[in-house]
Design a protein around this motif. Structure first.
Motif, short mmCIF file in Angstrom:
data_model
loop_
_atom_site.label_atom_id
_atom_site.label_comp_id
_atom_site.label_asym_id
_atom_site.label_seq_id
_atom_site.Cartn_x
_atom_site.Cartn_y
_atom_site.Cartn_z
N GLU A 281 38.10 39.72 40.19
CA GLU A 281 37.48 40.94 40.37
C GLU A 281 36.48 41.56 39.26
OE1 GLU A 281 41.45 41.36 41.43
OE2 GLU A 281 40.39 40.20 43.07
N ARG A 282 36.45 40.90 38.41
CA ARG A 282 35.83 41.43 37.28
C ARG A 282 34.17 41.66 37.49
NH1 ARG A 282 40.04 41.76 36.30
NH2 ARG A 282 39.51 43.94 36.89
N GLU A 283 33.59 42.64 36.90
CA GLU A 283 32.34 42.99 37.03
C GLU A 283 31.56 42.93 35.69
OE1 GLU A 283 30.53 42.93 39.69
OE2 GLU A 283 32.17 43.10 41.12
N VAL A 284 30.04 42.77 35.54
CA VAL A 284 29.70 42.67 34.25
C VAL A 284 28.55 43.75 34.19
CG1 VAL A 284 28.09 41.34 32.80
CG2 VAL A 284 30.35 40.30 33.83
N ARG A 285 28.11 44.57 33.10
CA ARG A 285 27.15 45.29 33.02
C ARG A 285 26.30 45.01 31.84
NH1 ARG A 285 29.44 51.42 31.64
NH2 ARG A 285 29.78 50.85 29.55
N MET A 286 25.11 45.19 31.75
CA MET A 286 24.33 45.10 30.66
C MET A 286 23.67 46.33 29.91
SD MET A 286 22.66 41.11 31.17
CE MET A 286 21.45 41.48 32.56
N VAL A 298 20.32 42.73 24.99
CA VAL A 298 21.24 43.39 25.67
C VAL A 298 22.64 43.33 25.04
CG1 VAL A 298 20.30 43.29 27.97
CG2 VAL A 298 21.89 41.46 27.28
N GLU A 299 23.67 44.40 25.22
CA GLU A 299 24.99 43.88 25.19
C GLU A 299 25.65 43.98 26.31
OE1 GLU A 299 26.79 45.95 21.38
OE2 GLU A 299 24.76 46.60 21.48
N PHE A 300 26.75 42.92 26.70
CA PHE A 300 27.46 43.13 27.92
C PHE A 300 28.76 43.64 27.70
CE2 PHE A 300 29.11 39.00 27.02
CZ PHE A 300 28.25 38.51 26.35
N ASP A 301 29.09 44.39 28.93
CA ASP A 301 30.55 44.60 29.14
C ASP A 301 31.13 44.24 30.27
OD1 ASP A 301 29.53 46.33 27.03
OD2 ASP A 301 29.38 48.11 28.26
N VAL A 302 32.52 44.13 30.43
CA VAL A 302 33.28 43.63 31.46
C VAL A 302 34.13 44.80 31.85
CG1 VAL A 302 34.78 42.34 30.07
CG2 VAL A 302 34.58 41.56 32.36
N THR A 303 34.61 44.69 33.16
CA THR A 303 35.50 45.78 33.61
C THR A 303 36.69 45.49 33.17
OG1 THR A 303 35.48 44.43 35.62
CG2 THR A 303 34.14 46.58 35.90
N CYS A 304 37.43 46.40 32.91
CA CYS A 304 38.64 46.47 32.05
C CYS A 304 39.69 45.64 32.91
CB CYS A 304 39.48 47.49 31.59
SG CYS A 304 40.82 47.47 30.75
N TYR A 317 39.73 54.45 27.91
CA TYR A 317 39.40 55.11 29.29
C TYR A 317 38.06 55.21 29.76
CZ TYR A 317 43.98 56.43 27.76
OH TYR A 317 45.37 56.11 27.35
N SER A 318 37.24 53.95 29.42
CA SER A 318 35.90 54.18 30.20
C SER A 318 35.95 53.02 31.16
CB SER A 318 34.93 53.53 28.99
OG SER A 318 35.22 52.02 28.67
N GLY A 319 36.94 52.35 31.30
CA GLY A 319 36.94 51.24 32.50
C GLY A 319 36.08 50.10 32.04
N TRP A 320 35.49 50.00 30.82
CA TRP A 320 34.75 48.81 30.53
C TRP A 320 35.19 48.50 28.90
CZ3 TRP A 320 31.14 46.49 33.81
CH2 TRP A 320 30.83 47.22 34.83
N ILE A 321 34.91 47.04 29.08
CA ILE A 321 35.16 46.59 27.58
C ILE A 321 34.03 45.75 26.98
CG2 ILE A 321 36.41 44.84 26.19
CD1 ILE A 321 38.94 45.26 28.44
N GLU A 322 33.47 46.04 25.71
CA GLU A 322 32.47 45.50 25.20
C GLU A 322 32.60 43.89 24.79
OE1 GLU A 322 31.06 47.53 21.76
OE2 GLU A 322 31.10 49.44 22.64
#
Ligand code: DAH
Length: 380
Positions: A281-286, A298-304, A317-322
């Motif tokens: 289910e994980r998503e990634v953002r940059m 970039v730095e990328f985060d993954v959904t918690c 409490y952001s929903g994202w992990i660096e």
């Protein structure tokens, strides 16, 4: 045990002699059932005739009467030993009948010995078990099994995921030079990471690598593209240990160089990696960032993966992990290793292995990995 007396040859029977004489005697013995006689060839000047039927039955009795392995062995030596009558007689055999007779005696005695030996061993075990001082319910000696350190397990898991994508696993040097660690990666001379207060130097230009990025340079210097590789390993920084800092830790670097590589390829690789590691289910953002050797960076985060992005202490409490840094390889880096940036394009990323372990298992302190406290480490 009663020793078996040798019998003197009766005067009616011829003494030992030619093979023909032996053959005659064997034939004679067969015509007298129950009195199988054969001469034992002379030893030390004396000749003897042995009744092999008596020999066998006395042997069998001695074997059956042996109470211990030692007694049984003594019986074996007496009746089957090299110096015994049977062995002596066998040595002198020249005809088939005598051979068959003596070999028959021998194999029956051997079988009796094997049978008795088995029985004695069984009896010994039975007495051992019957002995009350032997308690089979007492716990045995503990056999302590080792295991791979949690960080090694995660490192191997990461390697497996990338091997599955067709990447190679490269191992770079922990001791490197300023060219590979900084210059080739276009890190300028004023960059704080070059300071001796941040980095362990052996000399002006030899140091302990501060990140796994110099492996990008070594990889590219050692071959021509395409390159699809990861490089996991230990890195060093002059940090005082605390819950989130350590003078040594593990990183994994990734480098892809091929024709037409874009940031979309980077995102796809990172997304696949995190879905394998943390669930489908994980998503990634940059997010835009800066590193000297990538442009753009970039730095990328993954959904918690703990709260499924609903908000928890781990993701603050952001929903994202660096998770790490990445980017499109700077053309200047390609020029430093002799690649033509007009032909080749690539992406790179780096992330910390301890961070993955801490997140996954909710470990609050980096020092737990090095304390060697088995109460902690044996949980994984
Ligand atoms: N080497 C960087 C560090 O230790 C991490 C990193 C950032 C690696 C960007 C990369 C990259 O390959 O493209 O902080």
């Amino acid at each position: 045990m009663v020793p078996w007396p040798r019998r003197a040859a009766p005067s009616s029977l011829p003494g030992p002699g030619s093979p023909e004489a032996w053959a005659r005697r064997a034939t004679a013995s067969q015509t007298e059932p129950g009195l199988l006689r054969l001469d034992v060839p002379p030893e030390q000047g004396e000749s003897a005739t042995v009744n092999w039927q008596d020999y066998e039955s006395e042997g069998v009795q001695a074997i059956a009467g042996s109470a211990t392995a030692e007694e049984l062995d003594a019986a074996r030596v007496q009746y089957l030993g090299r110096k015994g009558d049977l062995a002596q007689a066998l040595r002198g055999v020249r005809d088939r009948e005598s051979g068959m007779l003596l070999n028959g005696v021998r194999s029956r005695l051997e079988a009796a010995i094997a049978e008795r030996r088995e029985a004695i061993e069984r009896e010994e075990l039975e007495t051992l078990y019957a002995d009350r001082s032997f308690d089979v319910t007492l716990p045995g000696e503990e056999f302590r099994r080792g295991r791979l350190h949690l960080l090694t397990q995660i490192k191997r898991e990461i390697e497996d995921i990338f091997l599955g994508m067709g990447y190679e696993v490269y191992e770079g040097d922990e001791v490197t030079d300023t060219w590979h660690n900084f210059d080739a990666l276009t890190t300028d001379h004023g960059h704080p990471s070059r300071s001796p207060s941040d980095t362990f130097y052996f000399s002006d230009d030899v140091l302990l690598r501060t990140h796994t990025s110099p492996d990008q340079i070594r990889l590219m210097e050692s071959r021509q593209p395409p390159i699809y590789a990861i490089s996991p390993g230990r890195v060093y920084r002059r940090d005082t240990p605390d819950a989130t800092h350590s003078p040594t830790f593990l990183q994994v670097e990734s480098l892809v160089v091929d024709r037409g590589i874009t940031l979309a390829d980077l995102k796809g690789a990172v997304l696949h990696f995190f879905r394998q590691l943390f669930g489908p289910e994980r998503e990634v953002r940059m997010r835009t960032s800066y590193f000297p050797f990538t442009e753009p960076s970039v730095e990328f985060d993954v959904t918690c993966f703990l709260c499924n992005s609903e908000g928890c202490p781990v993701c603050k409490y952001s929903g994202w992990i660096e998770m790490g840094g990445a980017g499109w390889v700077d053309p200047e880096v390609f020029r430093n290793v002799g690649y033509d940036p007009e032909v080749w394009a690539g992406f790179a990323f780096g992330l910390g292995i301890e961070r993955i372990a801490m997140l996954r298992h909710g470990l609050p302190d980096l020092r737990l990995f090095w304390d060697n406290d088995l109460r902690v480490l044996s949980q994984f």
